[in-house]
Design a protein around this motif. Sequence first.
Motif: not given
Length: 644
Positions: A72, A132, A146, A149
């Motif tokens: 992310k 996140f 995921l 981050a």
Amino acid sequence: MSDRPATPLLDRVSEPADLKAFTDPELTRLASELRAETISAVSVTGGHLGAGLGVVELTVALHAVFDTPRDKLIWDVGHQCYPHKILTGRRERIRTLRSGGGLSGFTKRAESVYDPFGAAHSSTSISAALGFATARDLGGTCEGGLGDAIAVIGDGAISAGMAYEALNNAGHMGRRLIVILNDNEMSIAPPVGAMSAYLSRLYAGAPFQEMKSAAKGLTQLLPFPFQEGARRAKELLKSVTVGGTLFEELGFSYIGPVDGHDMEQLLAVLRTVKARADGPVLIHAITQKGKGYAPAERARDRGHATAKFDVLTGEQKKSPSNAPSFTSVFAKSLVREAEADGKIVAVTAAMPDGTGLNLFAERFPRRCFDVGIAEQHAVTFAAGMAAGGLKPFCAIYSTFLQRGYDQVVHDVAIQRLPVRFAIDRAGLVGADGPTHAGAFDVAFLANLPGFVVMAAADEAELVHMVATAAALDDRPSAFRFPRGEGSGVEMPERGQPLEIGRGRVITEGSRVAILSFGARLPECLAAREALLARGISPTIADARFAKPLDRELILRLAREHEALITIEEGAAGGFGAQVAQLLADEGVFDAGLKFRMMVLPDTFIDQDSPAAMYAAAAMQAPDIEAKVLEALGVARITARRGLA
């Protein structure tokens, strides 16, 4: 296509995964093509140019090393994301930036899976990235998966308190989190504050220190030798300093400063961090806002926000102005008031040019304060000065004042301190879209006891409202005004304080009264002309004040007319709600008054021209005419343009 730059490498990129096939030298050349494409696109659309040019190499390196969208990538503010959008499948639409139906000028979750978190205000990225990272560790799920981050935050954005709250929490939690401090030594305006000075001291240590010891928490991140070989390892070690004491004390491993325009260095650092980091890491990258485009590099704001421009010369294509902008009228009026009163001071939160306070600072440098991107602090700082006997004007965009609302309530309103809020960008603002719309300030200020809330119908009224606020010493006040040019009315030589809580009647009529609060007054007058053609002569009034209300005027309009319509450039719960409360308290509705409120609709309106946005909001002259006819039962209007 002949006027577009040649981009043979960029033409091979349809998504970030394509970058994995590029060699490191090819990635360097790709960055040059990406910079040229960004300049070409913004020359057509206008928008935020300098910030994006400053992160071109960083954008390429991040997408080449990490696995977006699983990893992310969260851009703080998001105004630097144009190169990111080009690399993430949106190149074909990049010349629709900031236009109706086009791409947003900021990151936007609804637009792409590569925009995992929307932003247009500053200092949110580290908090979101930590969220996140926590979701990843606790088994959360989201589109794309995921992974890592990564928050990219500027040196301006990191001056806000929220960034430190996030750093403190992230260091305490100890989760794997990557923060990249994009240090270009300015946000919108030149940097201010101790943090900027601290970062400058780190940078000014060149030639950079050698690594000192594993105790600094960095050695484990940099295995020796690197896969690229001993030569690259030696060069990298020269550019990595074990400094950043503040960040290390907060629990981060600090790497930097590194050259944010050196692709080799960026790739080596990012690859190493990706492979070895097991906790929070902060990479301090030095970049140049406007990098690679001479007109932007020369500009005072490094090309922060531009109109459409000629690529060769950088000359912006602005329409000639027939009237002064509301912002310039405010600034010049405040300077005139300050020339007569030495206690007047001005506060801005990193927006001296946008709020017009650069003019005040030139005239009164010791009485103008840019506190950085820190609206909460700006409000309470102004409250302290008011308590100390000064007359502070706190100039903040409506959308940014939202960030300091608790301080407005707790530090200003409850203590009844005479802070004057100059609220720019009231109403719908066009290309910046819903994140920058000034929709809520009337509602959240007019419900505060003791506040005086005004809205300027035109630029002449704004001059008088600046004078009114300057003269008001016993309570807080606010006056709002829109973005853009005024209507070209005759300007007063000097502002005269208005009687508090008194509106004005513009034209007398019968049957229906239209009570305007703010800059929709010209549309009300245009609607009146259309209604006259139908044999309806409405009374048009300018409320001037949402608090305190002009009770006498409003009750007279209600008694003498069959219908009363209020209109304002704000959300429900503002001026119209205050009028409705008054009418209910006085029992006016029992007499059969037909009352209507025209407010911004209960939705966020995407970017477009201001005229198109107000058409979508059903707040233009034909909509006012239709509302009058509906209230009088002359015609039945069942649909509003632009909204289902």
